[in-house]
Design a protein around this motif. Sequence first.
Motif, PDB file in Angstrom:
ATOM      1  N   LYS A 726       0.851  -1.188   0.000  1.00 10.59           N
ATOM      2  CA  LYS A 726       0.000   0.000   0.000  1.00 10.59           C
ATOM      3  C   LYS A 726       0.888   1.239   0.000  1.00 10.59           C
ATOM      4  N   LEU A 727       0.681   2.133  -0.988  1.00 11.82           N
ATOM      5  CA  LEU A 727       1.502   3.328  -1.133  1.00 11.82           C
ATOM      6  C   LEU A 727       0.623   4.528  -1.434  1.00 11.82           C
ATOM      7  N   HIS A 728       0.847   5.611  -0.680  1.00 12.74           N
ATOM      8  CA  HIS A 728       0.120   6.859  -0.878  1.00 12.74           C
ATOM      9  C   HIS A 728       1.152   7.974  -1.007  1.00 12.74           C
ATOM     10  N   LEU A 729       1.205   8.616  -2.178  1.00 10.89           N
ATOM     11  CA  LEU A 729       2.112   9.731  -2.424  1.00 10.89           C
ATOM     12  C   LEU A 729       1.287  10.986  -2.605  1.00 10.89           C
ATOM     13  N   SER A 730       1.606  12.022  -1.816  1.00  7.65           N
ATOM     14  CA  SER A 730       0.864  13.272  -1.888  1.00  7.65           C
ATOM     15  C   SER A 730       1.851  14.438  -1.975  1.00  7.65           C
ATOM     16  N   GLY A 731       1.623  15.335  -2.928  1.00  5.69           N
ATOM     17  CA  GLY A 731       2.518  16.465  -3.116  1.00  5.69           C
ATOM     18  C   GLY A 731       3.296  16.327  -4.408  1.00  5.69           C
ATOM     19  N   THR A 732       3.985  17.378  -4.777  1.00  5.34           N
ATOM     20  CA  THR A 732       4.654  17.428  -6.080  1.00  5.34           C
ATOM     21  C   THR A 732       5.947  16.627  -6.062  1.00  5.34           C
ATOM     22  N   PHE A 733       6.006  15.578  -6.857  1.00  9.40           N
ATOM     23  CA  PHE A 733       7.207  14.778  -7.027  1.00  9.40           C
ATOM     24  C   PHE A 733       7.826  15.079  -8.390  1.00  9.40           C
ATOM     25  N   VAL A 734       9.120  14.914  -8.487  1.00  8.68           N
ATOM     26  CA  VAL A 734       9.819  15.235  -9.736  1.00  8.68           C
ATOM     27  C   VAL A 734       9.250  14.436 -10.889  1.00  8.68           C
ATOM     28  N   LYS A 735       9.125  13.145 -10.691  1.00 10.15           N
ATOM     29  CA  LYS A 735       8.539  12.292 -11.721  1.00 10.15           C
ATOM     30  C   LYS A 735       8.081  10.990 -11.072  1.00 10.15           C
ATOM     31  N   LEU A 736       7.210  10.306 -11.768  1.00  7.54           N
ATOM     32  CA  LEU A 736       6.734   9.008 -11.297  1.00  7.54           C
ATOM     33  C   LEU A 736       7.833   7.965 -11.503  1.00  7.54           C
ATOM     34  N   PRO A 737       8.056   7.077 -10.521  1.00  6.62           N
ATOM     35  CA  PRO A 737       9.040   6.014 -10.737  1.00  6.62           C
ATOM     36  C   PRO A 737       8.643   5.128 -11.914  1.00  6.62           C
ATOM     37  N   GLU A 738       9.628   4.499 -12.547  1.00  8.82           N
ATOM     38  CA  GLU A 738       9.345   3.508 -13.580  1.00  8.82           C
ATOM     39  C   GLU A 738       8.696   2.284 -12.933  1.00  8.82           C
ATOM     40  N   SER A 739       8.047   1.487 -13.750  1.00 10.50           N
ATOM     41  CA  SER A 739       7.293   0.349 -13.197  1.00 10.50           C
ATOM     42  C   SER A 739       8.188  -0.595 -12.400  1.00 10.50           C
ATOM     43  N   HIS A 740       9.443  -0.794 -12.852  1.00  8.73           N
ATOM     44  CA  HIS A 740      10.339  -1.709 -12.142  1.00  8.73           C
ATOM     45  C   HIS A 740      10.861  -1.112 -10.836  1.00  8.73           C
ATOM     46  N   GLU A 741      10.633   0.194 -10.629  1.00  9.20           N
ATOM     47  CA  GLU A 741      11.089   0.842  -9.399  1.00  9.20           C
ATOM     48  C   GLU A 741      10.045   0.775  -8.280  1.00  9.20           C
ATOM     49  N   PHE A 742       8.846   0.311  -8.590  1.00 15.12           N
ATOM     50  CA  PHE A 742       7.824   0.103  -7.573  1.00 15.12           C
ATOM     51  C   PHE A 742       8.038  -1.246  -6.904  1.00 15.12           C
ATOM     52  N   SER A 743       7.453  -1.389  -5.721  1.00 19.08           N
ATOM     53  CA  SER A 743       7.465  -2.689  -5.058  1.00 19.08           C
ATOM     54  C   SER A 743       6.732  -3.707  -5.925  1.00 19.08           C
ATOM     55  N   LYS A 753      -2.282  15.197  -5.600  1.00 19.73           N
ATOM     56  CA  LYS A 753      -1.581  16.484  -5.758  1.00 19.73           C
ATOM     57  C   LYS A 753      -0.151  16.305  -6.262  1.00 19.73           C
ATOM     58  N   THR A 754       0.123  15.236  -6.973  1.00 18.59           N
ATOM     59  CA  THR A 754       1.479  14.993  -7.475  1.00 18.59           C
ATOM     60  C   THR A 754       1.784  15.802  -8.733  1.00 18.59           C
ATOM     61  N   ARG A 755       0.747  16.326  -9.404  1.00 11.65           N
ATOM     62  CA  ARG A 755       0.888  17.214 -10.559  1.00 11.65           C
ATOM     63  C   ARG A 755       1.808  16.624 -11.624  1.00 11.65           C
ATOM     64  N   LEU A 756       1.523  15.396 -11.990  1.00  8.90           N
ATOM     65  CA  LEU A 756       2.299  14.710 -13.032  1.00  8.90           C
ATOM     66  C   LEU A 756       1.895  15.239 -14.402  1.00  8.90           C
ATOM     67  N   VAL A 757       2.877  15.664 -15.181  1.00  9.68           N
ATOM     68  CA  VAL A 757       2.601  16.233 -16.510  1.00  9.68           C
ATOM     69  C   VAL A 757       2.349  15.126 -17.523  1.00  9.68           C
ATOM     70  N   HIS A 758       3.117  14.053 -17.432  1.00  8.94           N
ATOM     71  CA  HIS A 758       2.985  12.957 -18.387  1.00  8.94           C
ATOM     72  C   HIS A 758       1.946  11.947 -17.898  1.00  8.94           C
ATOM     73  N   ASP A 759       1.320  11.288 -18.844  1.00  7.96           N
ATOM     74  CA  ASP A 759       0.289  10.306 -18.534  1.00  7.96           C
ATOM     75  C   ASP A 759       0.864   9.201 -17.649  1.00  7.96           C
ATOM     76  N   PRO A 760       0.364   9.025 -16.406  1.00  8.51           N
ATOM     77  CA  PRO A 760       0.921   7.998 -15.515  1.00  8.51           C
ATOM     78  C   PRO A 760       0.495   6.583 -15.898  1.00  8.51           C
ATOM     79  N   MET A 761      -0.560   6.471 -16.718  1.00  4.73           N
ATOM     80  CA  MET A 761      -1.097   5.143 -17.019  1.00  4.73           C
ATOM     81  C   MET A 761      -0.094   4.268 -17.760  1.00  4.73           C
ATOM     82  N   THR A 762       0.759   4.863 -18.577  1.00 10.81           N
ATOM     83  CA  THR A 762       1.740   4.066 -19.336  1.00 10.81           C
ATOM     84  C   THR A 762       2.679   3.310 -18.415  1.00 10.81           C
ATOM     85  N   THR A 763       2.922   3.870 -17.226  1.00  7.19           N
ATOM     86  CA  THR A 763       3.770   3.203 -16.229  1.00  7.19           C
ATOM     87  C   THR A 763       2.950   2.300 -15.310  1.00  7.19           C
ATOM     88  N   LEU A 764       1.842   2.832 -14.790  1.00  5.86           N
ATOM     89  CA  LEU A 764       1.079   2.114 -13.761  1.00  5.86           C
ATOM     90  C   LEU A 764       0.421   0.858 -14.305  1.00  5.86           C
TER      91      LEU A 764
END
Length: 887
Positions: A726-743, A753-764
């Motif tokens: 279970k992971l909850h990220l709140s606030g502006t992060f530089v970028k979303l981790p790549e899929s292999h960088e997640f648990s 409120k992470t304000r991701l500019v690029h579509d996160p679905m391609t990774t998630l």
Amino acid sequence: MIAEAIVSFVVQKIGDFLVDEGVYLHGVRGEVEWVKEELGWMQAFLKDAERKQNDARVKKWVDAVRDITYKAEDVIDNLILQVGDTSLVNKPIARHELGKKMEEIKNEIIQIRQRRKTYGIKNLCQGGEGSSSMSQSLREQRRTSPLLEDTEIVGFQEDVKTVVERLIKGDSRLCVISIVGMGGLGKTTLARKVYNHDTVKNHFDCNAWICVSQEYDTTDLLQSIMRCFMIPTMEHHGMNAVQLKEKLFKHLKGMRFFLVVDDIWKTEAWNALAAAFPDMNNGSRVLLTTRNREVASSADCQSCLHELQLLGKDDSWKLFCKKAFSAQDSNCPKNLEGLGKVIVAKCHGLPLALIVIAGLLSKKERLPSEWEKVLKSLSWQFVEREQQISRILALSYEDLPYHLKLCFLYIGVYPEDHEFSARQLIWLWVAEGIVYPRGVETLEEAAEDCLVELIQRSLIQLVKRSSIQGVKSCRIHDLLRNLSISIAKEEKFLDGSTNSLSPYKARRHCVHHGIGKYISIKQSTPCPRSILCFSLDGENLVKNELGLLCQRFPLLRVLHLHRIEVKEFPNEIGTLIHLKFLGITGKVRNLQRLPSSIANLRNLQTLVVDEHNEIEIPSDIWKLQQLRHICVNGTIKGPEAGLLSFPSNLQTLKSIRADNWREDCLGKMINLRKLAIWRLDVSGHGNRFLDCIPEFNQLRSLRLVVSPFSNPYPCPPISNLQHLYKLHLSGTFVKLPESHEFSPNLTKLTLEKTRLVHDPMTTLEKLTNLRILRLVFNSCVGKEMVCSAEGFPQLESLELEGLRHLTEWRVEVRAMRSLLYLRISSCNQLKMLPEGLQHVTKLRKLELSFMPQSFKNRLRNGGEDWHKIRDIPYIHLSVDNLASLRL
């Protein structure tokens, strides 16, 4: 055998006392050791004593052993309280007093031992047949068997059809329809099936469910209804019953509503609620479940009662097999079929009796000899149906290993129909010392296994699952709760009364109303070790009353106050040095701080403060080495500089403020399972905090909240956190981790409120174990979102809320093929639902709220997007949509 568990616990306590103070006991060490050894021998005799509990001599002897054990515990606990942090070497008077009292206990034990011989109570410890140990195969079966929910129970097909028709059709007036029947018949299960029926969900504008029970508070019930029918505000919190009824009446005008009132016992209860519901001749409905025909008739004399009948032979057999055997293969072996059908016949078609006896048999070896033993226990005499059902329930209790008996009896502390948190129950069990470690397992893991087994035995009902399909919340059936309470009182394990004159009454007191009165009663007996208050109507405790509580009950191990308003704790709380669990739950509002004296609670394991606002916790709390769980609905300040040692067994830390914590302190808490950090700021120590995260290799749940004034953060590397689900990220992060960088085992992810500019679905969408995804409040600021084919293979729940920049969402064929639930809210620029949504064939529920008018118009029957949603069984539209859209 409850007495055996009590003796075991006290023997361990005396052993620990001898280790801690043995060198200072001088002339009294011998007496203490003698008492410990003799109680240990008695424990061996108790192991099989329960098989002869129908022998009055044995029962009397067991009671005497339990009482002398309590007396020994009182002596040790009072001595520890008297000595405090000072060694016995400096307390000669206390040492002398200990010697005198231990000599008295020794003489009583000798008398108890002599009585066993005098009255012909022979050696009870025969072994073999009475052993409660499970084979390895049964233990594995318990770990891997799926949990069966009430909604999966068989039968009621015709009942569901009949009740649904009465709800949908018939008079346009407001009708009150009642389901009537005896306890254990399945009234609530039937009501739940009806409540969740797709036709019912789509027919009414808004639905609500409340449970009344024998003890209830009208204001609380109205608040519960309001939480279901509308969004409550702070204004509503202070309203009385009259004001709440007026508010609900105005809100429900013009709506076709559906309300379930479950387990109502008195006509006065419905009469107190009825004025809140307008009759607009639009087909609104109320569904009651009750054991009392008079309640049903008085609620609506024009409506027919639906009297629930006992299950027939076929449904009884089907339900029994489904519970006795695995969900994958519920066929009964041929060599057990005859015995099984005789056992089923003795349940008389009562669902509760069937599932409880089947739960018992599911833990037995599949041998005719084992089933014959159970049948013999049921056939000891011919009795009336109600007595036979009670016998079935009691038999399932008697079959439990003694540690599970303690766990089951403990459920009696909760009010009737109370939905209790599995996590908090587990923490209470650990604090009470009624679960034991096994191998490398933590106490909490062992306790969770106990809870799962009680559910599998159908002695506890699963209500909600966690995101990893574990147990989130439970409740217990009224009949089983009554069984638990009656046995617990007889065993002096638990008492809901404060008027007992027994010299060694129950160590645990549960108070469901009148906590102030309870505190003021003069206690002439040894004080309890646990006080658990679950207020039904909300109560206040002032500082003086809490101070009096601490003075009256100095030996407390557990203090749990649920829905008790506490403004301030007195310094006297620090005198409760035996305290292991301190809980203030139920969304209290006025508690601002805990006193510095809380740092004196050297045995404290769990601190839970469910406060709406940020609460001040003294930094000295980090000196408490026994801490396992700190769960505060606010933020906790960090330790002061110079603190060298930390609670090494700390597993839960929710929530800490990064702006006043030293990251080197956090890095020492290597056993954390759950961590929440607020106010991360890269201009301060934020990066060094993030560097600590990969060290927590036991972490299961992580929440990181970046300060709104901080620069964007790099997300911490979490791929090595193998247990993180279970992971909850709140606030502006530089970028979303790549899929292999997640648990790799991540099952629930929230981005806020992470304000991701690029579509996160391609990774998630590449996270193969992800089951729940929440993208909320500007987590994404891009205009487009694409779910690709074969993406999100395990995703079951998706929430999109507050994505104000999203204009287009595409879903390709075979994307999200496991999706069951979709919620879209406040995505104001989204033009339409994706075309590919019609290919998500498993989707069962769609919720839409606060969407633009143009979006809603496309969803009308016959509108441009109607074909995308017409096959979804349940479509829920919030109040803001009702005026313009009716499907």
